[in-house]
Design a protein around this motif. Sequence first.
Motif, PDB file in Angstrom:
ATOM      1  N   LEU A   9      22.068  22.507  71.050  1.00 15.04           N
ATOM      2  CA  LEU A   9      21.664  21.363  71.877  1.00 15.04           C
ATOM      3  C   LEU A   9      20.256  20.940  71.497  1.00 15.04           C
ATOM      4  CD1 LEU A   9      23.094  22.532  75.327  1.00 15.04           C
ATOM      5  CD2 LEU A   9      24.086  20.955  73.662  1.00 15.04           C
ATOM      6  N   VAL A  10      20.109  20.559  70.225  1.00 13.99           N
ATOM      7  CA  VAL A  10      18.810  20.122  69.729  1.00 13.99           C
ATOM      8  C   VAL A  10      18.613  18.662  70.081  1.00 13.99           C
ATOM      9  CG1 VAL A  10      17.411  19.758  67.662  1.00 13.99           C
ATOM     10  CG2 VAL A  10      18.882  21.761  67.838  1.00 13.99           C
ATOM     11  N   ALA A  11      17.443  18.323  70.535  1.00 11.76           N
ATOM     12  CA  ALA A  11      17.162  16.918  70.843  1.00 11.76           C
ATOM     13  C   ALA A  11      17.071  16.145  69.540  1.00 11.76           C
ATOM     14  CB  ALA A  11      15.836  16.816  71.612  1.00 11.76           C
ATOM     15  N   LEU A  12      17.986  15.191  69.358  1.00 13.72           N
ATOM     16  CA  LEU A  12      18.083  14.476  68.094  1.00 13.72           C
ATOM     17  C   LEU A  12      17.334  13.157  68.101  1.00 13.72           C
ATOM     18  CD1 LEU A  12      21.865  15.073  67.362  1.00 13.72           C
ATOM     19  CD2 LEU A  12      19.890  16.393  66.613  1.00 13.72           C
ATOM     20  N   ALA A  13      16.848  12.750  69.240  1.00 15.20           N
ATOM     21  CA  ALA A  13      16.195  11.445  69.287  1.00 15.20           C
ATOM     22  C   ALA A  13      15.021  11.370  68.325  1.00 15.20           C
ATOM     23  CB  ALA A  13      15.710  11.161  70.712  1.00 15.20           C
ATOM     24  N   GLY A  14      14.258  12.452  68.214  1.00 15.25           N
ATOM     25  CA  GLY A  14      13.110  12.436  67.329  1.00 15.25           C
ATOM     26  C   GLY A  14      13.491  12.454  65.875  1.00 15.25           C
ATOM     27  N   LEU A  15      14.714  12.916  65.568  1.00 12.99           N
ATOM     28  CA  LEU A  15      15.143  13.004  64.186  1.00 12.99           C
ATOM     29  C   LEU A  15      15.692  11.698  63.679  1.00 12.99           C
ATOM     30  CD1 LEU A  15      16.953  16.453  64.205  1.00 12.99           C
ATOM     31  CD2 LEU A  15      14.681  15.928  63.323  1.00 12.99           C
ATOM     32  N   ALA A  16      16.206  10.865  64.568  1.00 13.44           N
ATOM     33  CA  ALA A  16      16.871   9.644  64.131  1.00 13.44           C
ATOM     34  C   ALA A  16      15.943   8.772  63.319  1.00 13.44           C
ATOM     35  CB  ALA A  16      17.388   8.868  65.345  1.00 13.44           C
ATOM     36  N   THR A  60      21.624   6.798  52.395  1.00 11.91           N
ATOM     37  CA  THR A  60      20.569   7.543  53.053  1.00 11.91           C
ATOM     38  C   THR A  60      21.162   8.816  53.666  1.00 11.91           C
ATOM     39  OG1 THR A  60      20.924   6.479  55.201  1.00 11.91           O
ATOM     40  CG2 THR A  60      19.428   5.373  53.646  1.00 11.91           C
ATOM     41  N   PRO A  61      20.317   9.798  53.990  1.00  7.00           N
ATOM     42  CA  PRO A  61      20.833  10.982  54.673  1.00  7.00           C
ATOM     43  C   PRO A  61      21.618  10.641  55.934  1.00  7.00           C
ATOM     44  CG  PRO A  61      18.648  11.448  53.845  1.00  7.00           C
ATOM     45  CD  PRO A  61      18.902   9.981  53.587  1.00  7.00           C
ATOM     46  N   LYS A  62      21.132   9.670  56.710  1.00  6.81           N
ATOM     47  CA  LYS A  62      21.837   9.286  57.930  1.00  6.81           C
ATOM     48  C   LYS A  62      23.234   8.767  57.610  1.00  6.81           C
ATOM     49  CE  LYS A  62      22.603   8.086  62.207  1.00  6.81           C
ATOM     50  NZ  LYS A  62      23.002   9.112  63.197  1.00  6.81           N
ATOM     51  N   GLN A  63      23.360   7.952  56.559  1.00  5.94           N
ATOM     52  CA  GLN A  63      24.671   7.437  56.172  1.00  5.94           C
ATOM     53  C   GLN A  63      25.590   8.546  55.674  1.00  5.94           C
ATOM     54  OE1 GLN A  63      23.018   4.520  53.452  1.00  5.94           O
ATOM     55  NE2 GLN A  63      23.686   2.820  54.753  1.00  5.94           N
ATOM     56  N   VAL A  64      25.015   9.516  54.967  1.00  7.31           N
ATOM     57  CA  VAL A  64      25.811  10.659  54.508  1.00  7.31           C
ATOM     58  C   VAL A  64      26.343  11.442  55.706  1.00  7.31           C
ATOM     59  CG1 VAL A  64      25.695  12.891  53.326  1.00  7.31           C
ATOM     60  CG2 VAL A  64      24.679  10.870  52.264  1.00  7.31           C
ATOM     61  N   ILE A  65      25.476  11.674  56.672  1.00  6.35           N
ATOM     62  CA  ILE A  65      25.893  12.402  57.875  1.00  6.35           C
ATOM     63  C   ILE A  65      27.035  11.680  58.572  1.00  6.35           C
ATOM     64  CG2 ILE A  65      25.159  13.164  60.169  1.00  6.35           C
ATOM     65  CD1 ILE A  65      22.332  13.532  58.951  1.00  6.35           C
ATOM     66  N   ASP A  66      26.903  10.369  58.709  1.00  3.84           N
ATOM     67  CA  ASP A  66      27.945   9.586  59.385  1.00  3.84           C
ATOM     68  C   ASP A  66      29.278   9.678  58.641  1.00  3.84           C
ATOM     69  OD1 ASP A  66      26.138   8.841  61.301  1.00  3.84           O
ATOM     70  OD2 ASP A  66      25.720   6.865  60.452  1.00  3.84           O
ATOM     71  N   ARG A  67      29.247   9.586  57.313  1.00  2.00           N
ATOM     72  CA  ARG A  67      30.490   9.622  56.543  1.00  2.00           C
ATOM     73  C   ARG A  67      31.134  11.001  56.546  1.00  2.00           C
ATOM     74  NH1 ARG A  67      30.667   5.445  51.485  1.00  2.00           N
ATOM     75  NH2 ARG A  67      29.547   3.717  52.483  1.00  2.00           N
ATOM     76  N   LEU A  68      30.319  12.034  56.697  1.00  2.00           N
ATOM     77  CA  LEU A  68      30.850  13.392  56.739  1.00  2.00           C
ATOM     78  C   LEU A  68      31.291  13.793  58.147  1.00  2.00           C
ATOM     79  CD1 LEU A  68      28.318  15.345  54.482  1.00  2.00           C
ATOM     80  CD2 LEU A  68      30.669  14.708  53.910  1.00  2.00           C
ATOM     81  N   GLY A  69      30.940  12.983  59.140  1.00  2.00           N
ATOM     82  CA  GLY A  69      31.206  13.375  60.514  1.00  2.00           C
ATOM     83  C   GLY A  69      30.360  14.559  60.923  1.00  2.00           C
ATOM     84  N   PHE A  96      26.992  24.516  56.876  1.00  2.00           N
ATOM     85  CA  PHE A  96      25.599  24.248  57.191  1.00  2.00           C
ATOM     86  C   PHE A  96      24.935  23.773  55.904  1.00  2.00           C
ATOM     87  CE2 PHE A  96      26.825  26.868  60.658  1.00  2.00           C
ATOM     88  CZ  PHE A  96      25.971  26.603  61.715  1.00  2.00           C
ATOM     89  N   VAL A  97      24.420  22.551  55.897  1.00  2.00           N
ATOM     90  CA  VAL A  97      23.848  21.978  54.681  1.00  2.00           C
ATOM     91  C   VAL A  97      22.512  21.333  55.001  1.00  2.00           C
ATOM     92  CG1 VAL A  97      26.160  21.540  53.762  1.00  2.00           C
ATOM     93  CG2 VAL A  97      24.959  19.701  54.965  1.00  2.00           C
ATOM     94  N   GLY A  98      21.709  21.135  53.953  1.00  2.00           N
ATOM     95  CA  GLY A  98      20.443  20.440  54.089  1.00  2.00           C
ATOM     96  C   GLY A  98      20.474  19.131  53.323  1.00  2.00           C
ATOM     97  N   LEU A  99      19.928  18.060  53.907  1.00  2.00           N
ATOM     98  CA  LEU A  99      19.922  16.743  53.283  1.00  2.00           C
ATOM     99  C   LEU A  99      18.491  16.243  53.132  1.00  2.00           C
ATOM    100  CD1 LEU A  99      22.905  16.926  54.363  1.00  2.00           C
ATOM    101  CD2 LEU A  99      22.783  14.465  54.720  1.00  2.00           C
ATOM    102  N   ALA A 100      18.197  15.656  51.968  1.00  2.00           N
ATOM    103  CA  ALA A 100      16.896  15.054  51.725  1.00  2.00           C
ATOM    104  C   ALA A 100      17.075  13.829  50.841  1.00  2.00           C
ATOM    105  CB  ALA A 100      15.939  16.042  51.068  1.00  2.00           C
ATOM    106  N   ARG A 101      16.156  12.889  50.963  1.00  2.00           N
ATOM    107  CA  ARG A 101      16.193  11.661  50.162  1.00  2.00           C
ATOM    108  C   ARG A 101      15.387  11.859  48.895  1.00  2.00           C
ATOM    109  NH1 ARG A 101      16.735   6.163  51.679  1.00  2.00           N
ATOM    110  NH2 ARG A 101      17.487   5.061  49.820  1.00  2.00           N
ATOM    111  N   ARG A 123      35.040  12.944  48.874  1.00  2.00           N
ATOM    112  CA  ARG A 123      35.609  11.692  48.375  1.00  2.00           C
ATOM    113  C   ARG A 123      35.104  10.468  49.154  1.00  2.00           C
ATOM    114  NH1 ARG A 123      40.052  11.364  45.059  1.00  2.00           N
ATOM    115  NH2 ARG A 123      40.723  13.452  45.677  1.00  2.00           N
ATOM    116  N   PRO A 124      35.056  10.519  50.501  1.00  2.00           N
ATOM    117  CA  PRO A 124      34.547   9.347  51.233  1.00  2.00           C
ATOM    118  C   PRO A 124      33.099   8.999  50.900  1.00  2.00           C
ATOM    119  CG  PRO A 124      35.756  10.814  52.701  1.00  2.00           C
ATOM    120  CD  PRO A 124      35.562  11.550  51.424  1.00  2.00           C
ATOM    121  N   LEU A 125      32.318   9.992  50.489  1.00  2.00           N
ATOM    122  CA  LEU A 125      30.924   9.733  50.149  1.00  2.00           C
ATOM    123  C   LEU A 125      30.800   8.902  48.877  1.00  2.00           C
ATOM    124  CD1 LEU A 125      29.184  13.188  50.771  1.00  2.00           C
ATOM    125  CD2 LEU A 125      29.210  11.178  52.258  1.00  2.00           C
ATOM    126  N   SER A 126      31.819   8.940  48.015  1.00  2.00           N
ATOM    127  CA  SER A 126      31.736   8.258  46.725  1.00  2.00           C
ATOM    128  C   SER A 126      32.301   6.840  46.761  1.00  2.00           C
ATOM    129  CB  SER A 126      32.475   9.075  45.658  1.00  2.00           C
ATOM    130  OG  SER A 126      33.884   9.020  45.852  1.00  2.00           O
TER     131      SER A 126
END
Length: 223
Positions: A9-16, A60-69, A96-101, A123-126
Amino acid sequence: MKRRSILLLVALAGLAGCADTGATVPDVSASAVPADGYTWPLRESDLAAGFCFTLVQDLTPKQVIDRLGGKELERVEWPQLVGPGDGEVDASQRYFVGLARLGDWTVIVEDAGELGVTREIVRPLSKGRSLFAYRSDVAGHGRLLVLQDGEVLLDFDSVAPERWGGSRPGDFVPAMRAAGLIGGTDVTEPTGPALSFLADRTGIALTRELLTERTYLLVTVPK
């Protein structure tokens, strides 16, 4: 990834606001990287159980996260991303993965993971873009995967280099030969040649300095 127990239950507002932040990639050409500059993962104790690096173009990392669910947890440094912990929570159900731009690319980093070479997941990422992934297992065997617009162009496994997969493996023969992945002798250590190949095809030299100096979004992705 040998991730530690984490409060989910990490607060994600600051990460967005920081998920889509770009990062300048040092101007380092593949030819400028020293001979051992791409074999560094083999000397990292935290990557001894294997690793997987995936490069996704123009997302972007955010778009990758969205496509991966996926689900963002927290922002971490390299030691937290790959270092030993007290065990993953539900590791059998999630990656568990790490994403960076990195410039125009997003890098996905896994220690002992295989999300990047799992076709149905990446596949959806490509779609509409290129994706390159390289995985090294605990024995040092390597697998190289290249996708473009949802199509697997190359699937190369160093354990069985004579059995290539993909729809257009021949397109990559010159670059693979130049990198040392294929040639007149058997490749017993594919990591160095594979990362050199990725640098040639993407312009991103995945050196130790480049990856260890980044901060990452720690993300969980359903298996």
